[in-house]
Write a protein that holds these residues in place. Structure first.
Motif, PDB file in Angstrom:
ATOM      1  N   UNK A 198       0.819  -1.215   0.000  1.00 40.71           N
ATOM      2  CA  UNK A 198       0.000   0.000   0.000  1.00 40.71           C
ATOM      3  C   UNK A 198       0.852   1.264   0.000  1.00 40.71           C
ATOM      4  N   UNK A 199       1.922   1.268   0.768  1.00 40.32           N
ATOM      5  CA  UNK A 199       2.780   2.453   0.823  1.00 40.32           C
ATOM      6  C   UNK A 199       3.445   2.696  -0.523  1.00 40.32           C
ATOM      7  N   UNK A 200       4.056   1.658  -1.103  1.00 47.58           N
ATOM      8  CA  UNK A 200       4.751   1.831  -2.381  1.00 47.58           C
ATOM      9  C   UNK A 200       3.777   2.157  -3.517  1.00 47.58           C
ATOM     10  N   UNK A 201       2.654   1.455  -3.574  1.00 49.36           N
ATOM     11  CA  UNK A 201       1.676   1.718  -4.638  1.00 49.36           C
ATOM     12  C   UNK A 201       1.097   3.123  -4.507  1.00 49.36           C
ATOM     13  N   UNK A 202       0.800   3.545  -3.275  1.00 50.46           N
ATOM     14  CA  UNK A 202       0.281   4.896  -3.062  1.00 50.46           C
ATOM     15  C   UNK A 202       1.268   5.965  -3.474  1.00 50.46           C
ATOM     16  N   UNK A 203       2.525   5.764  -3.136  1.00 55.56           N
ATOM     17  CA  UNK A 203       3.562   6.729  -3.503  1.00 55.56           C
ATOM     18  C   UNK A 203       3.726   6.805  -5.019  1.00 55.56           C
ATOM     19  N   UNK A 204       3.765   5.668  -5.671  1.00 58.47           N
ATOM     20  CA  UNK A 204       3.936   5.661  -7.128  1.00 58.47           C
ATOM     21  C   UNK A 204       2.694   6.218  -7.823  1.00 58.47           C
ATOM     22  N   UNK A 205       1.501   5.929  -7.283  1.00 58.58           N
ATOM     23  CA  UNK A 205       0.281   6.491  -7.878  1.00 58.58           C
ATOM     24  C   UNK A 205       0.233   8.008  -7.715  1.00 58.58           C
ATOM     25  N   UNK A 206       0.719   8.516  -6.604  1.00 53.73           N
ATOM     26  CA  UNK A 206       0.776   9.967  -6.402  1.00 53.73           C
ATOM     27  C   UNK A 206       1.712  10.610  -7.421  1.00 53.73           C
ATOM     28  N   UNK A 207       2.857  10.003  -7.640  1.00 54.28           N
ATOM     29  CA  UNK A 207       3.799  10.509  -8.647  1.00 54.28           C
ATOM     30  C   UNK A 207       3.180  10.402 -10.041  1.00 54.28           C
TER      31      UNK A 207
ATOM     32  N   UNK B 163      -5.359   7.299 -13.721  1.00 55.17           N
ATOM     33  CA  UNK B 163      -4.319   6.765 -12.836  1.00 55.17           C
ATOM     34  C   UNK B 163      -4.834   5.527 -12.106  1.00 55.17           C
ATOM     35  N   UNK B 164      -6.087   5.554 -11.665  1.00 56.99           N
ATOM     36  CA  UNK B 164      -6.649   4.384 -10.980  1.00 56.99           C
ATOM     37  C   UNK B 164      -6.792   3.184 -11.917  1.00 56.99           C
ATOM     38  N   UNK B 165      -7.039   3.432 -13.199  1.00 62.67           N
ATOM     39  CA  UNK B 165      -7.089   2.335 -14.158  1.00 62.67           C
ATOM     40  C   UNK B 165      -5.704   1.725 -14.386  1.00 62.67           C
ATOM     41  N   UNK B 166      -4.663   2.515 -14.169  1.00 57.55           N
ATOM     42  CA  UNK B 166      -3.299   2.011 -14.302  1.00 57.55           C
ATOM     43  C   UNK B 166      -2.823   1.288 -13.044  1.00 57.55           C
ATOM     44  N   UNK B 167      -3.500   1.487 -11.920  1.00 58.27           N
ATOM     45  CA  UNK B 167      -3.053   0.961 -10.630  1.00 58.27           C
ATOM     46  C   UNK B 167      -2.918  -0.567 -10.581  1.00 58.27           C
ATOM     47  N   UNK B 168      -3.865  -1.356 -11.103  1.00 54.15           N
ATOM     48  CA  UNK B 168      -3.667  -2.809 -11.029  1.00 54.15           C
ATOM     49  C   UNK B 168      -2.426  -3.287 -11.777  1.00 54.15           C
ATOM     50  N   UNK B 169      -2.141  -2.675 -12.921  1.00 50.03           N
ATOM     51  CA  UNK B 169      -0.939  -3.039 -13.667  1.00 50.03           C
ATOM     52  C   UNK B 169       0.312  -2.676 -12.866  1.00 50.03           C
ATOM     53  N   UNK B 170       0.293  -1.540 -12.229  1.00 48.25           N
ATOM     54  CA  UNK B 170       1.396  -1.112 -11.381  1.00 48.25           C
ATOM     55  C   UNK B 170       1.593  -2.079 -10.216  1.00 48.25           C
ATOM     56  N   UNK B 171       0.493  -2.527  -9.633  1.00 49.23           N
ATOM     57  CA  UNK B 171       0.560  -3.441  -8.492  1.00 49.23           C
ATOM     58  C   UNK B 171       1.203  -4.765  -8.881  1.00 49.23           C
ATOM     59  N   UNK B 172       0.861  -5.290 -10.042  1.00 49.28           N
ATOM     60  CA  UNK B 172       1.476  -6.556 -10.463  1.00 49.28           C
ATOM     61  C   UNK B 172       2.965  -6.408 -10.712  1.00 49.28           C
TER      62      UNK B 172
ATOM     63  N   UNK C 262      -4.174 -15.791 -11.669  1.00 48.99           N
ATOM     64  CA  UNK C 262      -5.549 -16.195 -11.972  1.00 48.99           C
ATOM     65  C   UNK C 262      -6.575 -15.080 -11.845  1.00 48.99           C
ATOM     66  N   UNK C 263      -6.348 -14.098 -10.989  1.00 45.66           N
ATOM     67  CA  UNK C 263      -7.371 -13.066 -10.784  1.00 45.66           C
ATOM     68  C   UNK C 263      -6.902 -11.658 -11.115  1.00 45.66           C
ATOM     69  N   UNK C 264      -5.750 -11.281 -10.626  1.00 43.01           N
ATOM     70  CA  UNK C 264      -5.327  -9.883 -10.773  1.00 43.01           C
ATOM     71  C   UNK C 264      -4.855  -9.572 -12.190  1.00 43.01           C
ATOM     72  N   UNK C 265      -4.120 -10.490 -12.840  1.00 44.30           N
ATOM     73  CA  UNK C 265      -3.617 -10.212 -14.190  1.00 44.30           C
ATOM     74  C   UNK C 265      -4.724  -9.972 -15.217  1.00 44.30           C
ATOM     75  N   UNK C 266      -5.756 -10.807 -15.285  1.00 40.84           N
ATOM     76  CA  UNK C 266      -6.830 -10.501 -16.257  1.00 40.84           C
ATOM     77  C   UNK C 266      -7.517  -9.162 -15.974  1.00 40.84           C
ATOM     78  N   UNK C 267      -7.768  -8.876 -14.703  1.00 42.41           N
ATOM     79  CA  UNK C 267      -8.368  -7.594 -14.324  1.00 42.41           C
ATOM     80  C   UNK C 267      -7.436  -6.445 -14.684  1.00 42.41           C
ATOM     81  N   UNK C 268      -6.137  -6.624 -14.405  1.00 38.96           N
ATOM     82  CA  UNK C 268      -5.132  -5.606 -14.708  1.00 38.96           C
ATOM     83  C   UNK C 268      -5.060  -5.316 -16.207  1.00 38.96           C
ATOM     84  N   UNK C 269      -5.125  -6.362 -17.005  1.00 41.48           N
ATOM     85  CA  UNK C 269      -5.065  -6.195 -18.459  1.00 41.48           C
ATOM     86  C   UNK C 269      -6.277  -5.419 -18.974  1.00 41.48           C
TER      87      UNK C 269
END
Length: 159
Positions: free
Chosen positions: A9-18, A41-50, A104-111
């Motif tokens: 959460x800390x790293x993803x939040x920081x990168x999303x802010x940037x 930016x929120x649509x890019x967040x799942x890809x960033x998380x993976x 199985x779950x995050x990658x298809x959603x991220x794509x």
């Protein structure tokens, strides 16, 4: 697992802010609202998380091992007869479960989210629609006519 989630959460939040700051810079002279930029930016967040997960797993493992070492928990485990290999198995198992969940779950959603982000980026920032798409059914080219006649939206050129 709590350390993993906190670091993620800390790293993803920081990168999303940037990323939001960069998106606002790119869209400064365009007619885009803060809400639209935030949505992109929120649509890019799942890809960033993976992309971040691997680094977060390593950082969380080091943090947990450091904490256990400071509290002499590793020494207590070893004195009670638990091998280091058995301790490492729990980390390996957790990493494997996280990997399976991601694939199985995050990658298809991220794509799907990243594809929507790219559509919005072309629409709002580049002021154009996508002219080609590579799908499982083939490569499609989109033909835009200025008089907006109703025609077939694409031509299949490869199957």
């Amino acid at each position: 697992l709590g350390t993993f989630a906190t670091i993620l959460l800390i790293l993803a939040g920081l990168i999303m802010l940037i990323d939001l700051t960069e998106m606002l810079r790119r869209t400064y002279h365009k007619n885009i609202t803060f809400v639209q930029a935030s949505e992109m930016v929120l649509l890019k967040a799942p890809n960033l998380t993976t992309e971040l997960i691997n680094f977060v797993i390593v950082i969380a493992a080091f943090t947990v091992a450091s904490t256990a070492s400071k509290r002499n928990e590793i020494t207590a485990w070893r004195a009670s007869g638990v091998s280091l290999e058995r301790i490492a198995h729990s980390c390996k198992f957790l990493s494997m479960v996280i990997g399976i969940v991601i694939v199985t779950t995050i990658d298809p959603f991220s794509t799907a989210c990243f594809r929507k982000f790219k559509d919005l980026e072309h629409q709002f920032i580049n002021q154009q629609t996508l002219s080609a798409a590579a799908l499982s059914s083939g490569v499609w080219l989109k033909d835009e006519l200025p008089d907006r006649e109703k025609v077939d939206p694409g031509v299949l050129i490869h199957r």
